[in-house]
Design a protein around this motif. Sequence first.
Motif, PDB file in Angstrom:
ATOM      1  N   ARG A 193       0.812  -1.525  -0.126  1.00  0.00           N
ATOM      2  CA  ARG A 193       0.095  -0.118   0.174  1.00  0.00           C
ATOM      3  C   ARG A 193       1.088   1.150   0.082  1.00  0.00           C
ATOM      4  NH1 ARG A 193      -2.854  -2.924  -1.345  1.00  0.00           N
ATOM      5  NH2 ARG A 193      -4.870  -3.896  -0.879  1.00  0.00           N
ATOM      6  N   ARG A 194       2.228   1.487   0.267  1.00  0.00           N
ATOM      7  CA  ARG A 194       2.640   2.654  -0.461  1.00  0.00           C
ATOM      8  C   ARG A 194       4.182   2.056  -0.937  1.00  0.00           C
ATOM      9  NH1 ARG A 194       3.916   7.070   3.998  1.00  0.00           N
ATOM     10  NH2 ARG A 194       2.105   7.490   2.686  1.00  0.00           N
ATOM     11  N   LEU A 195       4.647   2.498  -1.713  1.00  0.00           N
ATOM     12  CA  LEU A 195       5.411   1.814  -2.606  1.00  0.00           C
ATOM     13  C   LEU A 195       6.552   3.467  -2.739  1.00  0.00           C
ATOM     14  CD1 LEU A 195       3.308   0.052  -3.371  1.00  0.00           C
ATOM     15  CD2 LEU A 195       4.200  -0.029  -5.243  1.00  0.00           C
ATOM     16  N   LEU A 196       7.817   2.663  -2.788  1.00  0.00           N
ATOM     17  CA  LEU A 196       9.420   3.747  -3.033  1.00  0.00           C
ATOM     18  C   LEU A 196      10.166   4.122  -4.793  1.00  0.00           C
ATOM     19  CD1 LEU A 196      11.231   6.273  -2.037  1.00  0.00           C
ATOM     20  CD2 LEU A 196      12.436   4.451  -1.630  1.00  0.00           C
ATOM     21  N   LEU A 197       9.739   4.992  -5.287  1.00  0.00           N
ATOM     22  CA  LEU A 197       9.963   4.511  -6.338  1.00  0.00           C
ATOM     23  C   LEU A 197      11.507   5.837  -6.548  1.00  0.00           C
ATOM     24  CD1 LEU A 197      10.262   4.090 -10.141  1.00  0.00           C
ATOM     25  CD2 LEU A 197       9.446   6.340 -10.200  1.00  0.00           C
ATOM     26  N   LEU A 198      12.774   4.869  -6.950  1.00  0.00           N
ATOM     27  CA  LEU A 198      13.809   5.561  -6.942  1.00  0.00           C
ATOM     28  C   LEU A 198      14.472   5.474  -7.828  1.00  0.00           C
ATOM     29  CD1 LEU A 198      16.309   6.017  -4.282  1.00  0.00           C
ATOM     30  CD2 LEU A 198      17.296   3.645  -5.114  1.00  0.00           C
ATOM     31  N   LEU A 228       2.148   6.438  -3.938  1.00  0.00           N
ATOM     32  CA  LEU A 228       3.736   6.175  -4.703  1.00  0.00           C
ATOM     33  C   LEU A 228       5.049   7.569  -4.559  1.00  0.00           C
ATOM     34  CD1 LEU A 228       4.882   4.416  -6.766  1.00  0.00           C
ATOM     35  CD2 LEU A 228       4.082   6.564  -8.695  1.00  0.00           C
ATOM     36  N   LEU A 229       5.941   7.437  -3.327  1.00  0.00           N
ATOM     37  CA  LEU A 229       7.077   7.924  -3.018  1.00  0.00           C
ATOM     38  C   LEU A 229       7.593   7.946  -4.069  1.00  0.00           C
ATOM     39  CD1 LEU A 229       7.026   7.523   0.435  1.00  0.00           C
ATOM     40  CD2 LEU A 229       5.707   9.035  -0.643  1.00  0.00           C
ATOM     41  N   VAL A 230       8.678   9.309  -4.767  1.00  0.00           N
ATOM     42  CA  VAL A 230      10.010   9.509  -5.042  1.00  0.00           C
ATOM     43  C   VAL A 230      10.909   9.780  -5.126  1.00  0.00           C
ATOM     44  CG1 VAL A 230      10.770   9.971  -8.059  1.00  0.00           C
ATOM     45  CG2 VAL A 230       8.040   8.887  -7.293  1.00  0.00           C
ATOM     46  N   GLU A 231      12.146   8.917  -5.096  1.00  0.00           N
ATOM     47  CA  GLU A 231      12.990   9.824  -4.774  1.00  0.00           C
ATOM     48  C   GLU A 231      14.092   9.108  -5.314  1.00  0.00           C
ATOM     49  OE1 GLU A 231      14.452   8.989  -0.658  1.00  0.00           O
ATOM     50  OE2 GLU A 231      12.399   9.596   0.753  1.00  0.00           O
ATOM     51  N   PHE A 232      15.314  10.222  -4.916  1.00  0.00           N
ATOM     52  CA  PHE A 232      16.408  10.550  -6.125  1.00  0.00           C
ATOM     53  C   PHE A 232      17.822   9.780  -5.507  1.00  0.00           C
ATOM     54  CE2 PHE A 232      12.899  13.332  -8.388  1.00  0.00           C
ATOM     55  CZ  PHE A 232      13.436  12.644 -10.276  1.00  0.00           C
ATOM     56  N   SER A 233      18.602   9.112  -6.463  1.00  0.00           N
ATOM     57  CA  SER A 233      20.079   8.959  -6.492  1.00  0.00           C
ATOM     58  C   SER A 233      21.190   8.719  -7.383  1.00  0.00           C
ATOM     59  CB  SER A 233      19.677   7.117  -5.297  1.00  0.00           C
ATOM     60  OG  SER A 233      21.586   7.117  -5.826  1.00  0.00           O
ATOM     61  N   LEU A 256      10.722   0.110  -6.143  1.00  0.00           N
ATOM     62  CA  LEU A 256      10.887   0.400  -7.301  1.00  0.00           C
ATOM     63  C   LEU A 256      12.355   1.221  -7.784  1.00  0.00           C
ATOM     64  CD1 LEU A 256       7.205   1.264  -8.151  1.00  0.00           C
ATOM     65  CD2 LEU A 256       8.602  -1.370  -8.833  1.00  0.00           C
ATOM     66  N   VAL A 257      13.067   0.093  -7.947  1.00  0.00           N
ATOM     67  CA  VAL A 257      14.875   0.670  -8.526  1.00  0.00           C
ATOM     68  C   VAL A 257      15.002   0.997 -10.282  1.00  0.00           C
ATOM     69  CG1 VAL A 257      17.629   0.584  -8.405  1.00  0.00           C
ATOM     70  CG2 VAL A 257      15.470  -0.569  -6.712  1.00  0.00           C
ATOM     71  N   GLU A 258      15.133   2.323 -10.187  1.00  0.00           N
ATOM     72  CA  GLU A 258      15.543   2.576 -11.562  1.00  0.00           C
ATOM     73  C   GLU A 258      17.026   2.189 -10.937  1.00  0.00           C
ATOM     74  OE1 GLU A 258      16.379   6.094 -14.975  1.00  0.00           O
ATOM     75  OE2 GLU A 258      15.824   6.525 -13.470  1.00  0.00           O
ATOM     76  N   PRO A 259      17.682   0.973 -12.814  1.00  0.00           N
ATOM     77  CA  PRO A 259      19.477   1.060 -12.406  1.00  0.00           C
ATOM     78  C   PRO A 259      20.027   2.172 -13.122  1.00  0.00           C
ATOM     79  CG  PRO A 259      18.094  -0.839 -14.012  1.00  0.00           C
ATOM     80  CD  PRO A 259      17.228   0.440 -12.702  1.00  0.00           C
ATOM     81  N   SER A 260      21.242   1.976 -12.901  1.00  0.00           N
ATOM     82  CA  SER A 260      22.465   3.244 -13.795  1.00  0.00           C
ATOM     83  C   SER A 260      23.082   1.537 -14.105  1.00  0.00           C
ATOM     84  CB  SER A 260      23.328   3.121 -12.576  1.00  0.00           C
ATOM     85  OG  SER A 260      23.537   2.420 -11.522  1.00  0.00           O
ATOM     86  N   ALA A 264      24.844   0.461  -9.503  1.00  0.00           N
ATOM     87  CA  ALA A 264      25.887   0.722  -7.973  1.00  0.00           C
ATOM     88  C   ALA A 264      24.760   0.899  -6.985  1.00  0.00           C
ATOM     89  CB  ALA A 264      26.939   1.338  -8.291  1.00  0.00           C
ATOM     90  N   THR A 265      24.256   1.468  -7.542  1.00  0.00           N
ATOM     91  CA  THR A 265      22.137   1.123  -6.627  1.00  0.00           C
ATOM     92  C   THR A 265      21.953   0.602  -6.077  1.00  0.00           C
ATOM     93  OG1 THR A 265      22.042   3.954  -7.221  1.00  0.00           O
ATOM     94  CG2 THR A 265      20.670   2.944  -6.094  1.00  0.00           C
ATOM     95  N   GLY A 266      21.848  -0.360  -6.467  1.00  0.00           N
ATOM     96  CA  GLY A 266      21.263  -1.951  -6.633  1.00  0.00           C
ATOM     97  C   GLY A 266      21.780  -2.798  -5.642  1.00  0.00           C
ATOM     98  N   VAL A 267      23.059  -2.568  -6.020  1.00  0.00           N
ATOM     99  CA  VAL A 267      24.095  -3.240  -5.013  1.00  0.00           C
ATOM    100  C   VAL A 267      23.985  -2.890  -3.465  1.00  0.00           C
ATOM    101  CG1 VAL A 267      26.729  -4.281  -5.298  1.00  0.00           C
ATOM    102  CG2 VAL A 267      25.635  -4.746  -6.901  1.00  0.00           C
ATOM    103  N   ALA A 268      24.221  -1.510  -3.254  1.00  0.00           N
ATOM    104  CA  ALA A 268      24.300  -0.693  -2.068  1.00  0.00           C
ATOM    105  C   ALA A 268      23.171  -0.823  -1.533  1.00  0.00           C
ATOM    106  CB  ALA A 268      24.515   0.543  -2.072  1.00  0.00           C
ATOM    107  N   LEU A 269      21.712  -0.988  -2.362  1.00  0.00           N
ATOM    108  CA  LEU A 269      20.732  -1.369  -1.859  1.00  0.00           C
ATOM    109  C   LEU A 269      20.683  -2.797  -0.836  1.00  0.00           C
ATOM    110  CD1 LEU A 269      17.256  -0.777  -0.980  1.00  0.00           C
ATOM    111  CD2 LEU A 269      16.867  -1.617  -3.061  1.00  0.00           C
ATOM    112  N   ALA A 270      20.857  -3.530  -1.158  1.00  0.00           N
ATOM    113  CA  ALA A 270      21.062  -5.334  -1.000  1.00  0.00           C
ATOM    114  C   ALA A 270      22.082  -5.087  -0.056  1.00  0.00           C
ATOM    115  CB  ALA A 270      21.291  -6.273  -2.245  1.00  0.00           C
ATOM    116  N   GLU A 271      23.465  -4.226   0.254  1.00  0.00           N
ATOM    117  CA  GLU A 271      24.188  -4.543   1.316  1.00  0.00           C
ATOM    118  C   GLU A 271      23.844  -4.061   2.327  1.00  0.00           C
ATOM    119  OE1 GLU A 271      27.654  -3.074  -0.628  1.00  0.00           O
ATOM    120  OE2 GLU A 271      28.392  -4.749  -1.746  1.00  0.00           O
TER     121      GLU A 271
END
Length: 356
Positions: A193-198, A228-233, A256-260, A264-271
């Motif tokens: 019920r609450r999603l984040l788009l990175l 639906l929250l939207v943040e930037f990295s 929901l991750v927009e990959p580069s 690197a952003t996705g790997v950091a999120l997992a760690e």
Amino acid sequence: MRKRVGPRRPTQVEIARRAGVSQATVSLVLNGTDGVPVSEQTRQRVRQAIEDLGYAVNPAARALRGMTVKTIGLYTFESVFPVDQRDFYYPFLLGVEEEAARLGYDLLLFTSANTARDGVYARGHNALLKADGCVLLGRHISRDDLANLVREDFPFVFIGRRTVDGAELSYVAPDYVAPTRGLVEELVALGHRRLLLLRQTDGAEPGEDRELGSRTGAQAAGLPAADLLVEFSSGAEDVTTERVSGWIRAGVTAVLVEPSEDNATGVALAEVTRAAGIRIPDDISVAFLGSAPAPTATRIWTSFELPRVEMGRAAVDLLVKLLDGVQDRPIQLLVPCTDVRGNSISRAPRAQVTPR
């Protein structure tokens, strides 16, 4: 057929005027005619004028004289050479090379223009004129270069959706909207019920398409816009334990991750989630809106794959249609992506986890 406007290819008359010779002499030098008495000094003056004016022989005119050209350029807005088979750009290059060979075109790699800060026009003229037309790709583009190429009526196709004010470009791009919408609808159906788009800070049009897919998916699934929250990295350094823990406290149950390119952003999120004791997908679901980090023994990321080889082939095919006159206006093609069914999303947790 649209008329050429703005900057254009210099004419032989202009070259002759600059070199102080006749147009016939310029033609003789350009055609490399043997047995014609043109002094080396005169040839040098003509060649210098050609260099100064940025002239390239008109491929259509050369073809009419029976001279085979059939050369496609490949230009990247960032350095992608050398590459290995796991490099983000390699499949694009493979597709371009394969299709150019299949259609009987030589492939010319522009490896010097992209090392200069001024790009295509670093030397004061269009460096791509050595080719009949060009396939362009890259994330960090020069929109001024694209606008100038359009004004010159130079044939090109961009790999990826790109826009320029007041101009229409030819491109082949992945359809980010449809699979992103599908993932959002699936997550809402799983009780989230609450999603984040990175989004990536420099995501440009691909990021816009992913956000559009997220919003249309949320709307179709009945999810309020505020949820639906939207943040930037801007990179891995932006994904911290404090930030991820804040998402959890705010009630976010899916990211929901927009990959580069390097993910690197996705790997950091997992760690970071692992270090904070946040379990994926039990505590928070994670999906990648494009190519995900490499799978491990226990993790296959839910995502979708870009058809990169196919996009490279399609870009060459569209460019050749422009060169052959099959199309006389910009062509824009969206290519479907392929779903990857991983194990990184599940039903929304009933209670929020408290990060360590």
